[in-house]
Design a protein around this motif. Structure first.
Motif, PDB file in Angstrom:
ATOM      1  N   LEU A  73      44.095  39.321  31.987  1.00 21.44           N
ATOM      2  CA  LEU A  73      44.179  38.878  33.118  1.00 21.44           C
ATOM      3  C   LEU A  73      43.419  39.890  34.203  1.00 21.44           C
ATOM      4  O   LEU A  73      42.704  39.424  35.144  1.00 21.44           O
ATOM      5  CB  LEU A  73      45.611  38.673  33.645  1.00 21.44           C
ATOM      6  CG  LEU A  73      46.449  37.556  33.170  1.00 21.44           C
ATOM      7  CD1 LEU A  73      48.185  37.604  33.447  1.00 21.44           C
ATOM      8  CD2 LEU A  73      46.023  36.130  33.615  1.00 21.44           C
ATOM      9  N   ALA A  74      43.819  41.117  34.018  1.00 20.61           N
ATOM     10  CA  ALA A  74      42.920  42.084  34.856  1.00 20.61           C
ATOM     11  C   ALA A  74      41.485  41.923  34.698  1.00 20.61           C
ATOM     12  O   ALA A  74      40.849  42.112  35.678  1.00 20.61           O
ATOM     13  CB  ALA A  74      43.444  43.426  34.267  1.00 20.61           C
ATOM     14  N   ALA A  75      41.096  41.616  33.702  1.00 19.33           N
ATOM     15  CA  ALA A  75      39.507  41.542  33.303  1.00 19.33           C
ATOM     16  C   ALA A  75      38.945  40.457  34.112  1.00 19.33           C
ATOM     17  O   ALA A  75      37.933  40.444  34.711  1.00 19.33           O
ATOM     18  CB  ALA A  75      39.112  41.711  31.945  1.00 19.33           C
ATOM     19  N   ILE A  76      39.669  39.095  33.946  1.00 19.49           N
ATOM     20  CA  ILE A  76      39.275  38.153  34.470  1.00 19.49           C
ATOM     21  C   ILE A  76      39.249  38.227  36.303  1.00 19.49           C
ATOM     22  O   ILE A  76      38.348  37.760  36.928  1.00 19.49           O
ATOM     23  CB  ILE A  76      40.274  36.899  34.199  1.00 19.49           C
ATOM     24  CG1 ILE A  76      39.909  36.386  32.855  1.00 19.49           C
ATOM     25  CG2 ILE A  76      40.161  35.672  35.405  1.00 19.49           C
ATOM     26  CD1 ILE A  76      40.540  35.426  32.296  1.00 19.49           C
ATOM     27  N   ARG A  77      40.465  38.690  36.785  1.00 16.94           N
ATOM     28  CA  ARG A  77      40.580  39.168  38.326  1.00 16.94           C
ATOM     29  C   ARG A  77      39.413  40.092  38.535  1.00 16.94           C
ATOM     30  O   ARG A  77      38.970  39.894  39.703  1.00 16.94           O
ATOM     31  CB  ARG A  77      41.703  39.785  38.651  1.00 16.94           C
ATOM     32  CG  ARG A  77      42.902  38.892  38.356  1.00 16.94           C
ATOM     33  CD  ARG A  77      44.349  39.557  38.914  1.00 16.94           C
ATOM     34  NE  ARG A  77      45.429  38.726  38.630  1.00 16.94           N
ATOM     35  CZ  ARG A  77      46.390  38.993  37.881  1.00 16.94           C
ATOM     36  NH1 ARG A  77      46.681  40.248  37.341  1.00 16.94           N
ATOM     37  NH2 ARG A  77      47.453  38.059  37.715  1.00 16.94           N
ATOM     38  N   ASP A  78      38.841  40.961  37.944  1.00 16.92           N
ATOM     39  CA  ASP A  78      37.775  42.044  38.032  1.00 16.92           C
ATOM     40  C   ASP A  78      36.494  41.132  38.165  1.00 16.92           C
ATOM     41  O   ASP A  78      35.755  41.379  39.142  1.00 16.92           O
ATOM     42  CB  ASP A  78      37.565  43.047  37.157  1.00 16.92           C
ATOM     43  CG  ASP A  78      36.798  43.999  37.287  1.00 16.92           C
ATOM     44  OD1 ASP A  78      36.681  44.489  38.728  1.00 16.92           O
ATOM     45  OD2 ASP A  78      36.123  44.468  36.454  1.00 16.92           O
ATOM     46  N   ALA A  79      36.438  40.174  37.050  1.00 17.75           N
ATOM     47  CA  ALA A  79      35.208  39.357  37.223  1.00 17.75           C
ATOM     48  C   ALA A  79      35.341  38.611  38.502  1.00 17.75           C
ATOM     49  O   ALA A  79      34.126  38.166  38.990  1.00 17.75           O
ATOM     50  CB  ALA A  79      34.968  38.737  35.759  1.00 17.75           C
ATOM     51  N   GLY A  80      36.444  38.025  38.898  1.00 19.96           N
ATOM     52  CA  GLY A  80      36.405  37.085  39.776  1.00 19.96           C
ATOM     53  C   GLY A  80      36.066  37.774  41.224  1.00 19.96           C
ATOM     54  O   GLY A  80      35.472  37.129  41.945  1.00 19.96           O
ATOM     55  N   ARG A  81      36.508  38.849  41.571  1.00 23.05           N
ATOM     56  CA  ARG A  81      36.229  39.620  42.443  1.00 23.05           C
ATOM     57  C   ARG A  81      34.662  40.047  42.635  1.00 23.05           C
ATOM     58  O   ARG A  81      33.904  39.682  43.752  1.00 23.05           O
ATOM     59  CB  ARG A  81      36.629  41.216  42.474  1.00 23.05           C
ATOM     60  CG  ARG A  81      38.134  40.902  43.057  1.00 23.05           C
ATOM     61  CD  ARG A  81      38.681  42.465  43.242  1.00 23.05           C
ATOM     62  NE  ARG A  81      39.053  43.316  42.063  1.00 23.05           N
ATOM     63  CZ  ARG A  81      39.892  43.301  41.143  1.00 23.05           C
ATOM     64  NH1 ARG A  81      41.055  42.476  41.601  1.00 23.05           N
ATOM     65  NH2 ARG A  81      40.136  43.952  40.085  1.00 23.05           N
ATOM     66  N   ALA A  82      33.893  40.125  41.303  1.00 26.88           N
ATOM     67  CA  ALA A  82      32.537  40.186  41.295  1.00 26.88           C
ATOM     68  C   ALA A  82      31.889  38.940  41.623  1.00 26.88           C
ATOM     69  O   ALA A  82      30.777  38.869  42.230  1.00 26.88           O
ATOM     70  CB  ALA A  82      31.789  40.746  39.897  1.00 26.88           C
ATOM     71  N   ALA A  83      32.350  38.073  41.233  1.00 26.49           N
ATOM     72  CA  ALA A  83      31.819  36.382  41.341  1.00 26.49           C
ATOM     73  C   ALA A  83      31.860  36.214  42.988  1.00 26.49           C
ATOM     74  O   ALA A  83      30.929  35.722  43.611  1.00 26.49           O
ATOM     75  CB  ALA A  83      32.865  35.556  40.643  1.00 26.49           C
ATOM     76  N   GLN A  84      32.959  36.613  43.662  1.00 30.01           N
ATOM     77  CA  GLN A  84      33.167  36.579  45.204  1.00 30.01           C
ATOM     78  C   GLN A  84      32.215  37.307  45.657  1.00 30.01           C
ATOM     79  O   GLN A  84      31.505  36.887  46.931  1.00 30.01           O
ATOM     80  CB  GLN A  84      34.551  36.917  45.621  1.00 30.01           C
ATOM     81  CG  GLN A  84      35.789  35.716  45.301  1.00 30.01           C
ATOM     82  CD  GLN A  84      37.145  36.287  45.442  1.00 30.01           C
ATOM     83  OE1 GLN A  84      37.408  37.382  45.598  1.00 30.01           O
ATOM     84  NE2 GLN A  84      37.959  35.196  45.383  1.00 30.01           N
TER      85      GLN A  84
END
Length: 116
Positions: A73-84
């Motif tokens: 979950l933390a890795a997906i959130r981190d990647a999501g921030r990068a995508a944003q």
């Protein structure tokens, strides 16, 4: 009026190109010091997930499962921030071209022209 329509069409083409570029661009997020890496495209869709075998403790499977779930979950959130951030970088200039808002090409009218 013709010039405005051409400008709107050019902006729509640039918007489509930026959306296509976002769909094809991948960003990564990590957690646990690199134990889990999530890959997300520029639109925020998860396209890959890697879990380092060092994250697995065979002696405590219940705790390991919970830890891995948290790391994923933390890795997906981190990647999501990068995508944003990528979306803001690619789409921000286009939004400014429409007076600060995203265009609505399907709803009719020309952005910035009342009653058009």
């Amino acid at each position: 009026m013709q010039e405005l329509l051409q400008q709107a069409q050019a902006m729509q083409e640039r918007l489509f190109a930026a959306q296509q570029e976002l769909a094809e661009t991948e960003v990564r997020g990590t957690a646990g010091g690199g134990l889990v890496t999530a890959t997300v495209n520029g639109q925020g869709e998860v396209t890959g997930l890697v879990i380092d075998p060092k994250a697995v403790d065979a002696g405590d499977p219940a705790d390991t499962a919970e830890t891995i779930a948290d790391l994923v979950l933390a890795a997906i959130r981190d990647a999501g921030r990068a995508a944003q951030e990528l979306q803001a970088e690619k789409m921000g200039p286009l939004a400014q071209g429409f007076g600060g808002g995203m265009p609505d090409f399907g709803g009719g009218g020309i952005p910035g022209i009342p009653g058009a």
